[in-house]
Design an enzyme around this catalytic site. Sequence first.
Site, PDB file in Angstrom:
ATOM      1  N   SER A 139      28.852  45.528 -38.748  1.00 42.98           N
ATOM      2  CA  SER A 139      28.536  44.599 -40.058  1.00 42.98           C
ATOM      3  C   SER A 139      26.969  44.628 -40.490  1.00 42.98           C
ATOM      4  O   SER A 139      26.348  44.457 -39.592  1.00 42.98           O
ATOM      5  CB  SER A 139      28.987  43.044 -39.348  1.00 42.98           C
ATOM      6  OG  SER A 139      28.860  42.264 -40.464  1.00 42.98           O
ATOM      7  N   LYS A 165      30.984  47.184 -42.937  1.00 48.00           N
ATOM      8  CA  LYS A 165      31.351  46.062 -43.470  1.00 48.00           C
ATOM      9  C   LYS A 165      30.024  45.449 -44.048  1.00 48.00           C
ATOM     10  O   LYS A 165      29.072  45.403 -43.240  1.00 48.00           O
ATOM     11  CB  LYS A 165      32.061  44.925 -42.517  1.00 48.00           C
ATOM     12  CG  LYS A 165      32.291  43.783 -43.297  1.00 48.00           C
ATOM     13  CD  LYS A 165      33.099  42.602 -42.439  1.00 48.00           C
ATOM     14  CE  LYS A 165      32.042  41.803 -41.552  1.00 48.00           C
ATOM     15  NZ  LYS A 165      32.894  40.765 -40.907  1.00 48.00           N
ATOM     16  N   LEU A 166      29.882  45.300 -45.543  1.00 51.17           N
ATOM     17  CA  LEU A 166      28.737  44.874 -46.025  1.00 51.17           C
ATOM     18  C   LEU A 166      28.766  43.414 -46.467  1.00 51.17           C
ATOM     19  O   LEU A 166      29.967  42.859 -47.072  1.00 51.17           O
ATOM     20  CB  LEU A 166      28.348  45.622 -47.315  1.00 51.17           C
ATOM     21  CG  LEU A 166      27.236  45.247 -48.019  1.00 51.17           C
ATOM     22  CD1 LEU A 166      25.764  45.173 -47.379  1.00 51.17           C
ATOM     23  CD2 LEU A 166      27.305  46.009 -49.545  1.00 51.17           C
ATOM     24  N   LYS A 167      27.968  42.379 -46.001  1.00 49.36           N
ATOM     25  CA  LYS A 167      27.960  41.156 -46.545  1.00 49.36           C
ATOM     26  C   LYS A 167      27.483  40.984 -48.042  1.00 49.36           C
ATOM     27  O   LYS A 167      26.778  41.599 -48.554  1.00 49.36           O
ATOM     28  CB  LYS A 167      26.811  40.197 -45.632  1.00 49.36           C
ATOM     29  CG  LYS A 167      27.317  40.141 -44.107  1.00 49.36           C
ATOM     30  CD  LYS A 167      28.476  39.423 -43.790  1.00 49.36           C
ATOM     31  CE  LYS A 167      28.732  39.110 -42.213  1.00 49.36           C
ATOM     32  NZ  LYS A 167      29.869  38.167 -41.933  1.00 49.36           N
ATOM     33  N   ASP A 193      32.380  41.196 -47.131  1.00 51.39           N
ATOM     34  CA  ASP A 193      32.645  40.119 -46.674  1.00 51.39           C
ATOM     35  C   ASP A 193      31.796  39.102 -47.343  1.00 51.39           C
ATOM     36  O   ASP A 193      30.530  39.032 -47.299  1.00 51.39           O
ATOM     37  CB  ASP A 193      32.454  39.950 -45.011  1.00 51.39           C
ATOM     38  CG  ASP A 193      32.424  38.669 -44.373  1.00 51.39           C
ATOM     39  OD1 ASP A 193      33.131  37.775 -44.985  1.00 51.39           O
ATOM     40  OD2 ASP A 193      32.081  38.617 -43.231  1.00 51.39           O
ATOM     41  N   ASN A 195      32.170  35.321 -46.778  1.00 55.68           N
ATOM     42  CA  ASN A 195      31.961  34.411 -46.149  1.00 55.68           C
ATOM     43  C   ASN A 195      31.904  32.883 -47.247  1.00 55.68           C
ATOM     44  O   ASN A 195      31.225  32.211 -47.258  1.00 55.68           O
ATOM     45  CB  ASN A 195      30.770  34.246 -45.482  1.00 55.68           C
ATOM     46  CG  ASN A 195      30.604  35.269 -44.224  1.00 55.68           C
ATOM     47  OD1 ASN A 195      29.834  36.245 -44.233  1.00 55.68           O
ATOM     48  ND2 ASN A 195      31.333  34.751 -43.255  1.00 55.68           N
ATOM     49  N   GLU A 218      36.953  40.269 -47.623  1.00 60.57           N
ATOM     50  CA  GLU A 218      37.303  39.301 -46.678  1.00 60.57           C
ATOM     51  C   GLU A 218      36.685  37.820 -47.079  1.00 60.57           C
ATOM     52  O   GLU A 218      35.619  37.672 -47.530  1.00 60.57           O
ATOM     53  CB  GLU A 218      36.189  39.656 -45.380  1.00 60.57           C
ATOM     54  CG  GLU A 218      36.566  38.763 -44.172  1.00 60.57           C
ATOM     55  CD  GLU A 218      35.632  39.331 -43.014  1.00 60.57           C
ATOM     56  OE1 GLU A 218      35.720  38.417 -42.109  1.00 60.57           O
ATOM     57  OE2 GLU A 218      35.325  40.263 -42.951  1.00 60.57           O
ATOM     58  N   ASP A 243      39.548  35.161 -43.032  1.00 61.15           N
ATOM     59  CA  ASP A 243      38.553  34.894 -41.643  1.00 61.15           C
ATOM     60  C   ASP A 243      38.692  33.191 -41.433  1.00 61.15           C
ATOM     61  O   ASP A 243      39.363  32.697 -40.744  1.00 61.15           O
ATOM     62  CB  ASP A 243      37.242  35.389 -41.892  1.00 61.15           C
ATOM     63  CG  ASP A 243      36.331  35.215 -40.618  1.00 61.15           C
ATOM     64  OD1 ASP A 243      36.682  34.441 -39.834  1.00 61.15           O
ATOM     65  OD2 ASP A 243      35.083  35.736 -40.867  1.00 61.15           O
ATOM     66  N   LYS A 267      39.278  36.246 -34.621  1.00 68.84           N
ATOM     67  CA  LYS A 267      37.958  35.735 -34.042  1.00 68.84           C
ATOM     68  C   LYS A 267      38.507  34.844 -32.900  1.00 68.84           C
ATOM     69  O   LYS A 267      38.694  33.658 -33.281  1.00 68.84           O
ATOM     70  CB  LYS A 267      36.897  35.457 -34.823  1.00 68.84           C
ATOM     71  CG  LYS A 267      36.226  36.419 -35.910  1.00 68.84           C
ATOM     72  CD  LYS A 267      35.318  35.817 -36.527  1.00 68.84           C
ATOM     73  CE  LYS A 267      34.564  36.773 -37.442  1.00 68.84           C
ATOM     74  NZ  LYS A 267      33.358  35.996 -38.397  1.00 68.84           N
ATOM     75  N   GLY A 295      33.630  39.733 -35.522  1.00 66.72           N
ATOM     76  CA  GLY A 295      32.550  39.673 -34.500  1.00 66.72           C
ATOM     77  C   GLY A 295      31.438  38.532 -34.973  1.00 66.72           C
ATOM     78  O   GLY A 295      31.607  37.957 -35.975  1.00 66.72           O
TER      79      GLY A 295
END
Length: 374
Positions: A139, A165-167, A193, A195, A218, A243, A267, A295
């Site tokens: 990540s 995975k890139l935020k 992702d 968030n 995500e 998520d 998770k 994670g």
Amino acid sequence: MKLKSVTLHQVSIPLVAPFETSFMRETEKDCYLVEAVFDTPQGEITGWGESVAMISPLYSAEYVAAGIDVTRRWLAPLLFDVDDLSAETVAWHLRHVIGHPMAKSALEMAVIEAQLKMHNQSFKDYLGGVVDSVPSGVSVGIQDSVEETVKVIGGYLEEGYARIKLKIKPGKDIAPVAAVRKAFGDDFGFQVDANAAYTLVDAAHLRRLDEYGLLLIEQPLGEADIRQHAELAKLMDTPMCLDESIVSAEAAADAIMLGATSVINIKPGRVGGFIEAKKIHDLAVAHGVAVWHGGMVETGLGRAANAALASLPGFSLPGDISGSNRFFHEDITEEIVMYDGKVDVPTGVGFGVSIDPEKLERFRTDSLEILPGQ
């Protein structure tokens, strides 16, 4: 088993580099570990657990200080009253305390490990894992520039990680994704992702990500926006992954039936523990929904337990189970090593790793012992 004492160890472990998401920037791993001592037919046994709650209530309503408080005042006392405690009944005994899944998961983890030690069993065997190693994804946090994003991801690809995975967040999404694809092509697994950083109003903008052949997007929308995710999924070609919205097996069932997700990030801490996480895995498999293991910048303790869960057959996508050196100069357990794009599933009794007392002392910022009747 009879719970005899609980000690909560608050630790702060420096990160190799800052880790930035759409909601915060971390430079240390701040969490607490649970050390629980049990009386058993085999004598006194200690089990360890790890809370994945963050220092601030920004990923979820939980945070470190609140987890310690609710454990001291409510959760541990409930478990002290149980004469024959087992991993499978922890959630039931704690059911009347509303919320706090991460605090509950940390306690359940300690019970699981003590039970495994009592039966001389590995966590992989207890869960029914089917592979000896799991593909390791990494990540990548939000970087200061597109150029830095390309540089950092290039380094992880050279190390051999099986998936990136890139935020992302508004203003730092399309440009870095496009630059990464231009620099490295389409021959590696790439996902993003958010968030929960966007709303359904951003659908036209998010659809631009469809051009880049991503494995998934995500949690683009808010935690409560399951219906809105279902609408967004109809508008995008990129598979929708949830998520933060998946807080239980019931929530997973709702999301699947509404068409809000075709992939679930599991998770254990977010859903209240590994027992509930396995239920979500089983549910997803029954409905043909892919799962992968997320994670939370865990120490080696949580990372080892995650690897065991990810050895179940439904985990068909690489998860966020990276090597210890992805985040830490020194881990608090034996180092979890990534090699050839994978991480071995520990096979030792319990979680297969042990807390290093010297490192615990070095990284500990506070501790609290909880005893029956306090």
